[in-house]
Design an enzyme around this catalytic site. Sequence first.
Site, PDB file in Angstrom:
ATOM      1  N   SER A   1      36.895  36.611  32.895  1.00  0.00           N
ATOM      2  CA  SER A   1      37.838  36.174  34.576  1.00  0.00           C
ATOM      3  C   SER A   1      39.430  36.041  33.272  1.00  0.00           C
ATOM      4  CB  SER A   1      37.804  34.970  34.825  1.00  0.00           C
ATOM      5  OG  SER A   1      37.073  35.340  35.642  1.00  0.00           O
TER       6      SER A   1
ATOM      7  N   LYS B   1      41.918  39.008  34.226  1.00  0.00           N
ATOM      8  CA  LYS B   1      42.575  38.803  35.219  1.00  0.00           C
ATOM      9  C   LYS B   1      43.781  38.855  34.497  1.00  0.00           C
ATOM     10  CE  LYS B   1      39.333  36.851  38.645  1.00  0.00           C
ATOM     11  NZ  LYS B   1      38.107  36.512  38.289  1.00  0.00           N
TER      12      LYS B   1
ATOM     13  N   SER C   1      41.294  31.714  39.990  1.00  0.00           N
ATOM     14  CA  SER C   1      40.759  32.623  39.080  1.00  0.00           C
ATOM     15  C   SER C   1      39.780  33.686  40.883  1.00  0.00           C
ATOM     16  CB  SER C   1      40.175  32.279  38.313  1.00  0.00           C
ATOM     17  OG  SER C   1      39.315  34.041  37.748  1.00  0.00           O
TER      18      SER C   1
ATOM     19  N   LYS D   1      44.642  31.284  30.651  1.00  0.00           N
ATOM     20  CA  LYS D   1      43.845  31.602  31.598  1.00  0.00           C
ATOM     21  C   LYS D   1      42.071  31.283  31.122  1.00  0.00           C
ATOM     22  CE  LYS D   1      41.980  33.939  35.526  1.00  0.00           C
ATOM     23  NZ  LYS D   1      41.381  33.011  35.188  1.00  0.00           N
TER      24      LYS D   1
END
Length: 278
Positions: free
Chosen positions: A60, A63, A119, A225
């Site tokens: 992720s 993202k 997320s 993140k």
Amino acid sequence: MRMLTVAVMAALLAVAGLAGPAHARTTAPRVTAKEVYLIDAATGTPQFARRETRRVPVASLTKIMTAYVVRRSASLDAVVTITKADVRHAAANGAARAGLKAGERLSVRDLLYALLLPSGADAAGALARTYGPGVRRFVGKMNAAARSLGMRDTFYTNPDGMPQPGGDHSTAFDQVTLAKTVLADPIVAQVAGTKRHAVAKTPLHRGHVWKNTNRLLPDDAQGLKTGYTRPAGYCLMFAAARDGRTYIGVILGERTDAARYRTARSLLDAATAAAAAA
């Protein structure tokens, strides 16, 4: 003779780490992740590197690139309608979700929170579909952006980082490049560094409360993140201010959720100690 003896003893103590320059006593960080890269944000000087150019999936952390492309394509006040396909895609792939429902209409600003805090793959799908237009064209924009930023060892196959045939990949080095870029965007930096974001119910959408998955916030880092898939392991992109310096790091292929945070803190502690001793 006495002066010679003192000089010899001082030299032996310095070699043993008991005397001499402070940097002789700094402790190496405890790092258990497979791929790691940490830099001083102001100078770009590497503080720690381990297999930083090895191509691997980044889960992720993908993202962050999705957010970067959206910021270059959309107004924060623009409204996006969530579709059944957005919700179904996230649910069918077992991805993290922001709890969006088909028919809701949310601003791009709010969807960035839905994308980066919990997320949400449902938010990623809605944003990519809208600003490709279409997911395939959006992924093309992601790869074009990677090339423009000099991320030569990066290739995206979707906007959410879930495993997919075709083999998405990046490197710790490239992801640090991306992190440094997005930190210059005050909106992305603010969103990624927010621990909790609430959206009040309106006629356009339900109420939502999204919590950041990054456990370094707020005391140990400013963002950015987390990520996890079985192929990628536990991943973390982070930025932290220590003693007047900002450090940017990426951890890939860590063994457990807790281990990625231990590694990040150890890296930051070692970099801070080295800077103080310099």
